[in-house]
Write an enzyme that holds these catalytic residues in place. Structure first.
Site, PDB file in Angstrom:
ATOM      1  NE  ARG A   3      37.557 -20.574  -5.539  1.00  0.00           N
ATOM      2  CZ  ARG A   3      38.335 -19.925  -6.398  1.00  0.00           C
ATOM      3  NH1 ARG A   3      38.290 -20.207  -7.684  1.00  0.00           N
ATOM      4  NH2 ARG A   3      39.170 -18.995  -5.979  1.00  0.00           N
ATOM      5  CG  ASP A  33      37.653 -10.271 -10.912  1.00  0.00           C
ATOM      6  OD1 ASP A  33      38.161 -11.164 -11.613  1.00  0.00           O
ATOM      7  OD2 ASP A  33      36.849 -10.514  -9.976  1.00  0.00           O
ATOM      8  CB  CYS A  63      41.981 -11.624  -8.296  1.00  0.00           C
ATOM      9  SG  CYS A  63      40.591 -11.577  -9.453  1.00  0.00           S
ATOM     10  NE  ARG A  92      44.652 -15.906  -2.896  1.00  0.00           N
ATOM     11  CZ  ARG A  92      43.715 -16.661  -3.484  1.00  0.00           C
ATOM     12  NH1 ARG A  92      43.536 -16.609  -4.787  1.00  0.00           N
ATOM     13  NH2 ARG A  92      42.918 -17.448  -2.774  1.00  0.00           N
TER      14      ARG A  92
HETATM   15  N1  NVA Z   1      35.226 -12.538  -9.622  1.00  0.00           N
HETATM   16  C1  NVA Z   1      35.889 -13.737 -10.093  1.00  0.00           C
HETATM   17  C2  NVA Z   1      37.105 -14.002  -9.283  1.00  0.00           C
HETATM   18  C3  NVA Z   1      37.907 -15.201  -9.685  1.00  0.00           C
HETATM   19  C4  NVA Z   1      39.075 -15.444  -8.808  1.00  0.00           C
HETATM   20  C5  NVA Z   1      34.926 -14.898 -10.059  1.00  0.00           C
HETATM   21  O1  NVA Z   1      34.196 -15.022  -9.068  1.00  0.00           O
HETATM   22  O2  NVA Z   1      34.887 -15.663 -10.999  1.00  0.00           O
HETATM   23  N1   CP Z   2      42.441 -15.566  -7.873  1.00  0.00           N
HETATM   24  C1   CP Z   2      41.890 -16.783  -7.713  1.00  0.00           C
HETATM   25  O1   CP Z   2      41.136 -17.047  -6.770  1.00  0.00           O
HETATM   26  O2   CP Z   2      42.258 -17.675  -8.655  1.00  0.00           O
HETATM   27  P1   CP Z   2      41.660 -19.143  -8.833  1.00  0.00           P
HETATM   28  O3   CP Z   2      40.240 -18.983  -9.304  1.00  0.00           O
HETATM   29  O4   CP Z   2      42.548 -19.774  -9.867  1.00  0.00           O
HETATM   30  O5   CP Z   2      41.715 -19.851  -7.510  1.00  0.00           O
END
Ligand code: NVA
Ligand code: CP
Length: 315
Positions: free
Chosen positions: A109, A231, A272, A300
């Site tokens: 991530r 979102d 999400c 998830r």
């Molecule tokens: N679009 C959001 C999704 C978080 C799961 C972000 O990138 O912060």
């Molecule tokens: N939806 C999602 O990816 O949540 P987190 O940022 O908590 O992992």
């Protein structure tokens, strides 16, 4: 045999997956969920290791990967951006080479999609994109599973994403919906419309699947939607643009009045998470009976377990 197509593969975006492969993963995820409900947890990841690389914060993604892998005997190792040299003092490809010698798979991530791609290219093990600035593919798989739990096969159903149409979640939904024949409308102000280059990439799979992909500014486009999805208005890394987003997206809050505009008594609300109640969604809607956000969060875990089982050649 479809299972042989998965072994060793990464999941960086759904663009390089066929519709039937995504279908297989959805079915496997449903099977994994049913097993979990019956308490049938095996040892399928015994002897395997998973590196969990996080440059950005996470609740769901980290917990989904860590518990799905660990509860079946695997050894997950959490490595934050503070802990390792990824891209700082060591080239990403060098970190990839080293991790590939020690781990069975890597979850990443972070900010750049190119970092996920480099990890996949140089590690020699499956790399799972747990969110980058560009895509959030494991989220989209859980979202389709959730849609199907409510309406059966997702093909032919209508999903409206209301919010920042350029963000990672909207982008991954566009791709997976195009592949699976889900009609998707991104409703957003023109300034936040999806990247035309991505829309062009979605065209061939949408033609093949029958998915109708639309981008619109008018909220009336929610009519007939099975699901309204939103979102946060400013994604991780975009906090500096918050004021501007509030100005642009204020009129696009998802609330009961917008749910009513779908004209469907059974339409569901999806998110999400994490959510900022009072901004992109009202607390009433997120916490209410139309919300499926908590099911998406649970899914998830089942979906990433399915992805790891398939790509590690364990099914
Ligand atoms: N679009 C959001 C999704 C978080 C799961 C972000 O990138 O912060
Ligand atoms: N939806 C999602 O990816 O949540 P987190 O940022 O908590 O992992």
């Amino acid at each position: 045999m479809i299972t042989q197509q998965f072994k060793g593969r990464s999941l960086l975006t759904w663009l390089d997956y066929q519709a039937e492969e995504i279908r297989y993963l959805l079915d496997l995820s449903q099977q994994v969920k049913e097993e979990a409900r019956k308490g049938e947890i095996g040892r399928r990841f015994a002897g395997k290791t998973l590196a969990l690389l996080f440059e950005k914060r996470s609740t769901r993604t980290r917990c989904a990967f860590e518990t799905a892998f660990g509860e079946e005997g695997g050894h997950p190792v959490f490595l934050s951006g503070q802990d390792i040299h990824l891209g700082v003092k060591e080239a990403v490809e060098d970190t990839a080479r080293v991790l590939g010698r020690m781990f069975s798979a890597i979850q990443f991530r972070g900010f750049k999609q190119s970092a996920a791609e480099t990890l996949a290219e140089y590690s020699g093990v499956p790399v799972y994109n747990g969110l980058t600035d560009s895509f959030h593919p494991t989220q989209a798989l859980a979202d389709i599973q959730t849609l199907e739990e409510n309406f059966g096969n997702a093909a032919g159903k209508k999903l409206c994403f209301v919010g920042d149409g350029r963000n990672n979640v909207a982008r991954s939904l566009l791709v997976i919906c195009a592949k699976l024949g889900v009609h998707v409308t991104v409703i957003c102000p023109p300034e936040l419309s999806p990247d035309p280059a991505l829309l062009a990439l979605c065209e061939p799979p949408a033609r093949a699947s029958g998915a109708n992909i639309r981008v619109a500014a008018d909220l009336k486009e929610v009519e007939g939607a099975h699901a309204l999805y939103t979102d946060v208005w400013a994604s991780m890394g975009e906090e500096g643009q918050k004021e501007e987003r509030i100005r642009l997206l204020g009129p696009y809050q998802v609330n009961q009045a917008l749910m009513d505009m779908t004209g469907r008594a059974d339409s569901i609300f999806m998110h999400c998470l994490p959510a900022i109640k009072g901004e992109e969604v009202t607390a009433e809607l997120l916490d209410g009976p139309r919300s499926r956000a908590w099911d998406e969060a649970e899914n998830r875990k089942h979906t990433v377990k399915a992805v790891m089982l398939a790509t590690l050649g364990l099914v």
